[in-house]
Design a protein around this motif. Structure first.
Motif, PDB file in Angstrom:
ATOM      1  N   UNK A   1     -19.208  23.974 -15.415  1.00 15.05           N
ATOM      2  CA  UNK A   1     -18.425  22.939 -16.100  1.00 15.05           C
ATOM      3  C   UNK A   1     -16.928  23.236 -16.072  1.00 15.05           C
ATOM      4  N   UNK A   2     -16.578  24.516 -16.089  1.00 11.28           N
ATOM      5  CA  UNK A   2     -15.169  24.905 -16.099  1.00 11.28           C
ATOM      6  C   UNK A   2     -14.578  24.693 -14.701  1.00 11.28           C
ATOM      7  N   UNK A   3     -13.598  23.805 -14.538  1.00 12.12           N
ATOM      8  CA  UNK A   3     -13.029  23.535 -13.215  1.00 12.12           C
ATOM      9  C   UNK A   3     -12.443  24.775 -12.549  1.00 12.12           C
ATOM     10  N   UNK A   4     -11.825  25.657 -13.327  1.00 14.73           N
ATOM     11  CA  UNK A   4     -11.229  26.859 -12.764  1.00 14.73           C
ATOM     12  C   UNK A   4     -12.293  27.788 -12.199  1.00 14.73           C
ATOM     13  N   UNK A   5     -13.370  27.977 -12.962  1.00 13.50           N
ATOM     14  CA  UNK A   5     -14.475  28.821 -12.492  1.00 13.50           C
ATOM     15  C   UNK A   5     -15.101  28.222 -11.236  1.00 13.50           C
ATOM     16  N   UNK A   6     -15.283  26.905 -11.270  1.00 12.82           N
ATOM     17  CA  UNK A   6     -15.869  26.218 -10.110  1.00 12.82           C
ATOM     18  C   UNK A   6     -15.001  26.416  -8.872  1.00 12.82           C
ATOM     19  N   UNK A   7     -13.707  26.257  -9.008  1.00 11.32           N
ATOM     20  CA  UNK A   7     -12.799  26.394  -7.872  1.00 11.32           C
ATOM     21  C   UNK A   7     -12.805  27.810  -7.329  1.00 11.32           C
ATOM     22  N   UNK A   8     -12.807  28.794  -8.219  1.00 13.32           N
ATOM     23  CA  UNK A   8     -12.819  30.192  -7.778  1.00 13.32           C
ATOM     24  C   UNK A   8     -14.093  30.518  -7.013  1.00 13.32           C
ATOM     25  N   UNK A   9     -15.234  30.080  -7.547  1.00 20.06           N
ATOM     26  CA  UNK A   9     -16.504  30.339  -6.872  1.00 20.06           C
ATOM     27  C   UNK A   9     -16.583  29.590  -5.544  1.00 20.06           C
ATOM     28  N   UNK A  10     -16.078  28.370  -5.527  1.00 20.31           N
ATOM     29  CA  UNK A  10     -16.085  27.571  -4.307  1.00 20.31           C
ATOM     30  C   UNK A  10     -15.275  28.250  -3.204  1.00 20.31           C
TER      31      UNK A  10
END
Length: 237
Positions: free
Chosen positions: A81-90
């Protein structure tokens, strides 16, 4: 001093190390016939060593590659849900898959890794790169073949080539068996028809989705889109 003015001794002094090595081998072949066999044995030994080392590295990398593919699948199916976490993992998973595809020629990696890397490219609007990868694997065996064909159509739509995307979707719809559900094909067709301004055709696809696949999770979105189209139709009548 130009090279053409150097003496033979000076030229030998300035020779590149690789050229010196090659000249030494050629001289040895000319003066010692046994060098042929020694060179051949060294070449065979080096090739065998490289093959063994490469196979060992691929065996060691396989579990790591599988974990990365699993991480990509988890990210696509259940993004944080966290956009920052999603971007880092992506970004991390994308880098890993790019590196593995460059370094290892394992057929499993080249097919599944390419599919998930292309799917990640779709998430970051890297449509041209996604298009290239999906195109390279869309004839793969099921289930990857039809999933890659779907991704190929999505990349075409992402490049605003909706006519080609719809044609690819039509070919996918005719493919049996396939890993892509009919309701999703109808939904994408409606969205891309809307993007082309073909509202009547889009309405037909949405109505078909609602009538035939009432239990689909896409039904609510199809009804929402129909709700936006109906007033326009009534106004024009």
């Amino acid at each position: 001093m130009g090279r053409k003015h150097l003496t033979r001794k000076q030229i030998k002094h300035y020779e590149e190390p690789t050229f010196k090595f090659l000249r030494l081998i050629l001289t040895g072949w000319q003066t010692h016939p046994g060098w042929w066999w020694m060179t051949l044995a060294l070449a065979i030994g080096a090739a065998f060593t490289w093959i063994v080392w490469n196979q060992r590295m691929e065996r060691q990398a396989r579990p790591m590659v599988d974990r990365t593919i699993q991480a990509a699948q988890d990210l696509l199916n259940d993004p944080p849900a966290d956009p920052k976490v999603y971007q880092e993992r992506l970004e991390a998973v994308t880098r890993d898959l790019e590196r593995f595809l460059r370094e290892f020629q394992d057929s499993h990696l080249q097919t599944y890794g390419a599919y998930y890397l292309a799917s990640l490219y779709l998430q970051t609007d890297r449509m041209a790169e996604a298009h290239r990868l999906f195109e390279s694997i869309r004839s793969a065996p099921e289930p990857i073949g039809s999933l890659a064909q779907l991704g190929y159509a999505q990349s075409l739509a992402g490049l605003n080539r909706y006519g080609e995307a719809l044609e690819e979707l039509r070919r996918l719809e005719q493919k049996k068996p396939r890993a892509v559900h009919d309701d999703y094909i109808l939904y994408l067709r409606a969205r891309w028809l809307l993007a082309e301004g073909r509202q009547d055709a889009a309405r037909q696809a949405l109505e078909q989705l609602v009538q035939k696949y009432g239990g689909s999770p896409l039904t609510a979105e199809a009804q929402r889109l129909l709700g936006r189209l109906t007033p326009a139709a009534e106004t024009s009548s």
